[in-house]
Design an enzyme around this catalytic site. Structure first.
Site, PDB file in Angstrom:
ATOM      1  N   SER A 137      10.895 -20.537 -24.452  1.00 31.78           N
ATOM      2  CA  SER A 137       9.929 -20.536 -25.545  1.00 31.78           C
ATOM      3  C   SER A 137      10.145 -21.742 -26.443  1.00 31.78           C
ATOM      4  O   SER A 137      11.263 -22.262 -26.546  1.00 31.78           O
ATOM      5  CB  SER A 137      10.079 -19.264 -26.378  1.00 31.78           C
ATOM      6  OG  SER A 137       9.323 -19.373 -27.565  1.00 31.78           O
ATOM      7  N   TYR A 150      15.332 -14.335 -32.025  1.00 31.03           N
ATOM      8  CA  TYR A 150      14.681 -14.444 -30.706  1.00 31.03           C
ATOM      9  C   TYR A 150      14.864 -15.868 -30.182  1.00 31.03           C
ATOM     10  O   TYR A 150      15.202 -16.095 -29.016  1.00 31.03           O
ATOM     11  CB  TYR A 150      13.205 -14.091 -30.867  1.00 31.03           C
ATOM     12  CG  TYR A 150      12.323 -14.376 -29.682  1.00 31.03           C
ATOM     13  CD1 TYR A 150      12.320 -13.544 -28.579  1.00 31.03           C
ATOM     14  CD2 TYR A 150      11.455 -15.473 -29.681  1.00 31.03           C
ATOM     15  CE1 TYR A 150      11.495 -13.790 -27.496  1.00 31.03           C
ATOM     16  CE2 TYR A 150      10.615 -15.732 -28.612  1.00 31.03           C
ATOM     17  CZ  TYR A 150      10.637 -14.890 -27.519  1.00 31.03           C
ATOM     18  OH  TYR A 150       9.814 -15.147 -26.457  1.00 31.03           O
TER      19      TYR A 150
END
Lengths: 244, 435
Positions: A137, A150
């Site tokens: 990501s 995250y």
């Protein structure tokens, strides 16, 4: 192509699998519950997949990785690519407040994901090579207030995937790191949408192109390559002030 | 969140793959948001709607009968792409492919083949719905027929459509054979359209700004699926789709530019008649090649007025309607005329035998007034309007147009949803629902 996909029931993984199905590839769908896998398998078959089989594999349970990949190899004889798009996600607030959930997210998105890739690496190399496509990501590119926890797992994952590509590309194992920006999926539903948000079907086209070409790194939607280039250049004292 | 024409409300769209879970407690389900007005927007008191576009799985397809069962969020674009190459196609195609199956059912959409094949509802076999009580029910012509017929064209107000089972049409090739004829005036246009009834697909574009001898001139387009022997062997390529990047400034759209556009459109073909093979996409959904074309209308946005003028009223009524447009000016780029076949089965289904006239209207200070005037005319000739395109009609006008049909629809809706849990901005505006 014969492709194994973990994460094909929803989101970007599902759209990638659909594109592969529409061009007639054979798919092995891995997932935690067989019922949703069977439901999406019907979709891929109608779209034109040459063959679709399903097998149980839980990204939270490392004991399921080896058997699931071995099943895929015995089913089709040979596996050309492994796609890993499954992951856990939660907002920074929720993760800060809930240690159990934090542990699960870090464990699945970092530890278990890497262990799964290692299982895939061994098997692809043993067959003379192949492609491994893993979803990291843009959240892992920089320490950011809004996605720190995250993002930490994804930063570690990106690091691992880069080293994997450096080490084994010559031996025939091509690793593709996918770094999606904000994409409108069920995972991001309810979050405030930033500029340059993308749709999963457009992301999937970028991913399949990268898979075919063996591109080591793909930002998608493409504009995020530029956005993150700038973000990476920002000095820390600026980064500390922006809410991004 | 906004309707296609630009009406907007402060609300969110909740997306997800699991539509049954998503619609729990939802006031409305929205597909791709292509209805022009407020049909896909929540009532003022609600802050969110369920968005179906990620719930788009193909569930079952029988290649011997063409019967497809799919989730309501499936886009027509995807459906056409997947099935065109296998020799199947949607039985009815509207003017854009950026719509969902659920939306097609809720609008009971029609297309260029309406005079032959009716609306999409005719080809729908059954629906799976989450009704207001929270129960998931299946309805069809034999099971809960009241719910089934009220849902065809029911603007999503009878329940959340979860799954649609419909019969696709077999096609002889993947290409369309079409003719387009310049029609020099109104009479030529209408007779041309009526004489083309043996063609499975027909439509007319009309230049609303032409006056005098050329009043009512336009282009008649008629088409059919190409036979396998005429068609190229390859599949049509997906078109290059540029995007209009931002709202056009207000000055770009005025009577002069619209006049220029109409002139160009009329004369774009050098010969009075052009024919040949075209791709289904460019034939059925020509505007789809320009993403966000609505931005050409600038920030104020636009609306559309689409009505059907019943056959009993005669072509004189159609002429009178076009005459209002020519005299008033104020219309947009597009005015389309199409002859309609028999009325659909849906309780509120739009088309009925006669002529349907659809025209884009840029939002201006006098647009409301124009819509009122057009609606008054529609009521006078016994016609009705297409709710999917509407943003400005008044409830009293719609009540008169729909009459007893609306009573029947509202009765079925009350039976399934006594508390009116499922509502939209449109139902508040037109049917007097609580906000």
């Amino acid at each position: 192509m014969n492709v194994v996909i973990l994460g094909a029931t929803r989101g970007m993984g599902r759209e990638v699998a659909r594109l592969l199905a529409e061009r007639g590839d054979a798919l092995v769908l891995l997932g935690r519950d067989l019922q949703p896998l069977e439901a999406i398998a019907a979709d891929f078959r109608i779209r034109g997949a040459r063959s679709v089989v399903t097998a149980r594999c839980d990204l939270a349970d490392a004991a399921t990785f080896g058997p699931a990949l071995d099943f895929a190899i015995t089913t089709f004889g040979r596996i050309d690519a492994v796609v890993l798009s499954a992951a856990l996600f939660d907002t920074q607030e929720r993760l800060e407040a809930d240690k159990e959930r934090l542990l699960a997210v870090l464990d699945v998105d970092f530890t278990k994901t890497i262990v799964f890739c290692e299982h895939a690496r061994e098997r692809l190399l043993a067959a003379g090579g192949g492609k491994l496509v893993a979803f990291s990501s843009v959240a892992g590119d920089r320490g950011r207030k809004t996605v720190g926890l995250y993002g930490a797992a994804k930063a570690g994952l990106s690091h691992y995937l880069e080293s994997l590509d450096h080490k084994y590309r010559a031996a025939g194992l091509v690793t593709v790191t996918v770094k999606p920006g904000f994409v409108r999926t069920g995972m991001t539903a309810g979050l405030k949408e930033p500029p340059f948000a993308g749709n999963p079907d457009a992301v999937a086209r970028d991913v399949v192109r990268a898979l075919d070409r063996g591109a080591p790194l793909v930002y998608t939607p493409t504009i995020w390559a530029l956005v993150m280039f700038v973000i990476r250049l920002l000095p820390r004292f600026v980064m500390r002030r922006v809410g991004f | 969140m906004r309707g296609w024409g630009g009406v907007s409300v402060p609300a969110d769209e909740r997306l997800g793959e699991d539509l049954a879970a998503l619609t729990d407690g939802a006031v409305l389900t929205r597909g791709l948001g292509r209805s022009y007005g407020d049909a896909s927007l929540p009532p003022p008191s609600a802050r969110w709607v369920a968005g179906s576009k990620l719930a788009d799985r193909l569930l079952e397809f029988d290649p011997t009968t063409g019967v497809l069962r799919a989730e309501a969020g499936l886009s027509l674009e995807t459906m056409c792409r997947v099935f065109l190459r296998r020799g199947w196609f949607t039985p009815v195609s509207p003017g854009t492919w950026f719509v969902t199956l659920g939306g097609m059912v809720a609008s009971d959409i029609h297309g260029k083949n309406h005079h032959v094949d009716g609306t999409i509802g005719k080809h729908v076999l059954s629906l799976k719905m989450r009704v207001a009580s929270g129960d998931v029910v299946t309805c069809s012509r034999t099971e809960h027929p009241d719910l089934f017929f009220a849902t065809l064209g029911g603007m999503g107000l009878t329940g959340h459509i979860l799954e649609v089972t419909l019969r696709l049409a077999r096609i002889p090739s993947r290409w369309i054979w079409r003719q387009s004829h310049q029609m020099r005036d109104f009479d030529e246009l209408i007779t041309g359209l009526e004489r083309s009834a043996e063609w499975p697909q027909t439509v007319c574009w009309i230049d609303t700004l032409a006056t005098g001898a050329s009043f009512g001139r336009g282009v008649l387009m008629r088409g059919r699926w190409a036979e396998a022997t005429e068609a190229p062997p390859n599949l049509p390529k997906p078109p290059f789709q540029p995007t209009v990047p931002f709202d056009a400034p207000a000055w770009t759209l005025n009577d002069l530019t619209i006049k220029a556009f109409n002139l160009l459109y009329y004369h774009k073909q050098i010969w009075p008649r052009v024919q040949g093979i075209v791709s289904p996409r460019s034939w059925f959904a020509p505007l789809d090649v320009i993403n966000e074309w609505r931005r050409a209308y600038g920030a104020p946005g636009f609306t559309q007025h689409q009505c059907v003028i019943p056959r009993e009223a005669g072509t004189a009524a159609v002429r009178a309607f076009c005459d209002i447009l020519a005299r008033r000016g104020g219309s947009g780029f597009l005015c389309v005329i199409k002859d309609c076949g028999p009325e659909g089965e849906g309780t509120l289904s739009f088309p009925r035998p006669g002529m349907s006239v659809a025209l884009d209207l840029p939002m201006r200070s006098d647009t409301q007034d124009l819509v009122d005037q057009l609606n008054a005319f529609v009521i006078e000739v016994g016609g009705r309007i297409y709710l999917t395109k509407d943003a400005l009609s008044r409830p009293e006008h719609v009540r008169v147009m729909e009459g007893e049909r609306l009573e029947r629809f509202l009765a079925v809706r009350r039976a399934w949803d006594p508390e009116l849990k499922i509502r939209s901005a449109l139902s508040v505006r037109l049917f007097g629902d609580p906000p």
